[in-house]
Design a protein around this motif. Structure first.
Motif, PDB file in Angstrom:
ATOM      1  N   CYS A   1     -12.378 -10.265  25.693  1.00 22.03           N
ATOM      2  CA  CYS A   1     -12.571  -9.813  27.067  1.00 22.03           C
ATOM      3  C   CYS A   1     -12.538  -8.286  27.123  1.00 22.03           C
TER       4      CYS A   1
ATOM      5  N   HIS B   1     -11.180 -13.102  39.169  1.00 21.15           N
ATOM      6  CA  HIS B   1     -11.134 -12.221  38.005  1.00 21.15           C
ATOM      7  C   HIS B   1     -10.149 -11.086  38.278  1.00 21.15           C
ATOM      8  N   PRO B   2      -9.246 -10.815  37.328  1.00 24.75           N
ATOM      9  CA  PRO B   2      -8.283  -9.735  37.550  1.00 24.75           C
ATOM     10  C   PRO B   2      -8.932  -8.382  37.882  1.00 24.75           C
TER      11      PRO B   2
ATOM     12  N   CYS C   1     -13.075 -15.362  33.242  1.00 22.55           N
ATOM     13  CA  CYS C   1     -11.707 -15.041  32.804  1.00 22.55           C
ATOM     14  C   CYS C   1     -11.137 -16.298  32.182  1.00 22.55           C
ATOM     15  N   ILE C   2     -10.583 -16.173  30.968  1.00 23.07           N
ATOM     16  CA  ILE C   2     -10.107 -17.400  30.328  1.00 23.07           C
ATOM     17  C   ILE C   2      -8.863 -17.953  31.040  1.00 23.07           C
ATOM     18  N   ARG C   3      -8.214 -17.144  31.875  1.00 14.01           N
ATOM     19  CA  ARG C   3      -7.046 -17.636  32.617  1.00 14.01           C
ATOM     20  C   ARG C   3      -7.395 -17.973  34.070  1.00 14.01           C
TER      21      ARG C   3
ATOM     22  N   ALA D   1      -9.545  -6.582  28.846  1.00 11.96           N
ATOM     23  CA  ALA D   1      -8.183  -6.825  28.319  1.00 11.96           C
ATOM     24  C   ALA D   1      -7.314  -5.565  28.229  1.00 11.96           C
TER      25      ALA D   1
ATOM     26  N   PHE E   1      -2.741  -9.263  33.030  1.00 16.39           N
ATOM     27  CA  PHE E   1      -2.507 -10.663  32.652  1.00 16.39           C
ATOM     28  C   PHE E   1      -3.055 -10.999  31.266  1.00 16.39           C
ATOM     29  N   ALA E   2      -3.416  -9.954  30.507  1.00 14.33           N
ATOM     30  CA  ALA E   2      -4.025 -10.190  29.189  1.00 14.33           C
ATOM     31  C   ALA E   2      -3.048 -10.874  28.238  1.00 14.33           C
TER      32      ALA E   2
ATOM     33  N   CYS F   1      -5.957  -5.097  31.677  1.00 12.09           N
ATOM     34  CA  CYS F   1      -5.623  -6.267  32.500  1.00 12.09           C
ATOM     35  C   CYS F   1      -4.126  -6.580  32.432  1.00 12.09           C
TER      36      CYS F   1
ATOM     37  N   CYS G   1      -7.124 -13.515  24.908  1.00  7.25           N
ATOM     38  CA  CYS G   1      -8.137 -12.755  25.648  1.00  7.25           C
ATOM     39  C   CYS G   1      -8.834 -11.750  24.738  1.00  7.25           C
TER      40      CYS G   1
HETATM   41  S1  SF4 Z   1      -9.675 -13.030  30.095  1.00 11.23           S
HETATM   42 FE1  SF4 Z   1      -7.587 -12.281  29.864  1.00 11.23          FE
HETATM   43  S2  SF4 Z   1      -7.774 -10.044  29.734  1.00 11.23           S
HETATM   44 FE2  SF4 Z   1      -9.695 -10.837  30.528  1.00 11.23          FE
HETATM   45  S3  SF4 Z   1      -9.481 -10.712  32.703  1.00 11.23           S
HETATM   46 FE3  SF4 Z   1      -8.832 -12.770  32.132  1.00 11.23          FE
HETATM   47  S4  SF4 Z   1      -6.613 -12.626  31.846  1.00 11.23           S
HETATM   48 FE4  SF4 Z   1      -7.430 -10.528  31.852  1.00 11.23          FE
END
Ligand code: SF4
Ligand SMILES: Nc1ncnc2c1ncn2[C@@H]1O[C@H](COP(=O)(O)OP(=O)(O)OP(=O)(O)O)[C@@H](O)[C@H]1O
Ligand SMILES: [Mg+2]
Length: 354
Positions: A292, A256-257, A323-325, A295, A300-301, A298, A305
């Protein structure tokens, strides 16, 4: 650590919190303090709970011992201590479990001692409130516990002001363990003590845990303390658990970021670069962001997100992240360790403010 809601895990858990939602009624509106939080503590394990101020650590801990503030409302979920659902059980049953089964060392432990009563008498009172024991036997037990936490038992006849901060904290720990609970909730147990005394207290808690076998939920802001003292970790952000798993996995390979950002706050191994702070602060619990919650901070948003709430999914053995990524995170870890990556977020959030 966590089990799926509705199913019992094969691992015996002392505490099993499932899908817990807690809100506070405030003058400004409803504060969304805990959003579907699940967290379990296996027998004899120590679990560290980390996250910035206001993310819900103390609320979770208070819910686990059923001492939430008057304006709190549990809107969903359950809190099992062994097979007993504390939120559904009669108040007297829960009261009996407090101290004797689950004890708590609070953030304000240094104020928890009564200044006008001898330390030994306070421990005796705690024993006699739950056990049918003579004063003499209870006093002997109090002295035994003080010895165990590293305080000379002769000092049981002294008042709290005659103790140093570290000794008072040891006395609180003695009191919390005197009824042999099998679960200890420690909320920032060393706040306001100097670093050396903090370290001594954590060592003592660890050795007592090995000796007595209780399970520990340790709340702290400090990831370093969790690395030193815990088997498992849960990372909270804005009222949600965003990552959890074995400490070594979560710290060495975060998914998680936010955890990546917290990791940057640790002193660097190269001792040259400065720790990097996550720019900005957590959201207002009265107006939580959609999608999220991390976001806005973040690096990487993406647009998705901000639309979709990420669910906690498995990212390794006993390791979950929301985290969706998450599938792309291994390729982003090096970038997350650079100050420039986070500086861009700081600039962006300033642009939004303007
Ligand atoms: S879902 Fe998107 S905004 Fe949330 S932590 Fe993951 S990359 Fe960052
Ligand atoms: N009694 C209360 N009434 C209204 N809001 C509350 C109350 N207690 C906590 N909150 C809010 O709930 C959220 C979670 O608070 P909590 O104290 O659990 O955070 P925390 O993670 O323990 O923070 P800290 O690290 O500062 O101790 C915060 O936004 C806080 O302002
Ligand atoms: Mg707190």
């Amino acid at each position: 650590m966590s089990t799926q809601a509705g199913s019992k895990s094969a691992v015996p858990h002392v505490l099993d919190i499932r899908d817990l939602c807690v809100r506070f009624r405030t003058k400004r509106g409803i504060a969304d303090a805990l959003d579907h939080v699940s967290l379990s503590i296996p027998k004899s394990a120590s679990v560290g709970l980390v996250g910035e101020s206001g993310c819900g650590k103390s609320t979770l801990m208070k819910a686990a011992i059923d001492v939430l503030a008057e304006n709190a409302e549990v809107t969903a979920g359950s809190v099992y201590y062994h097979d007993l659902d504390l939120l559904a059980a009669p108040a007297e049953t829960v009261r009996q479990k407090r101290w004797a089964g689950i004890s708590m060392i609070t953030q304000s432990a240094l104020n928890a001692l009564n200044p006008v009563k001898k330390v030994g008498d306070q421990i005796v009172e705690a024993i006699r409130a739950h056990r049918n024991m003579s004063r003499k036997d209870a006093w002997a037990r109090a002295e035994e516990m003080l010895q165990l936490v590293g305080v000379d038992p002769k000092r049981a006849r002294e008042y709290p002001h005659q103790f140093s901060g570290g000794m008072r904290q040891r006395a609180i720990i003695a009191m919390s363990l005197v009824l042999s609970p099998d679960l200890v909730l420690a909320d920032e147990p060393t706040t306001s003590l100097d670093v050396i005394v903090q370290d001594q207290i954590f060592r003592k808690i660890r050795s007592l845990q090995e000796e007595l076998g209780f399970s520990l939920l340790l709340v702290t802001h400090d990831l370093g303390v969790v690395i030193e003292n815990c088997d498992r970790i849960a990372v909270m952000y804005a009222g949600q658990v965003v990552e959890e798993g074995p400490v070594d996995q979560v710290v060495n390979t975060p998914f998680h970021p936010y955890t990546l950002g917290l990791k940057n706050s640790l002193p660097r191994i190269d001792a040259v670069s400065e720790p990097i702070a996550i720019p900005g602060g957590p959201p207002d619990p009265i107006e939580m962001p959609k999608g999220c919650r991390f976001a806005p901070r973040c690096p990487f948003a993406q647009d998705a997100c901000r639309q979709t709430k990420p669910e906690l999914v498995s990212v390794g053995a006993g390791h979950r992240a929301a985290c969706i990524r998450q599938a792309e995170i291994p390729g982003l870890r090096a970038e997350a360790a650079k100050i420039g990556t986070w500086a861009k977020v700081a600039v962006k959030s300033e642009e939004v403010v303007e």
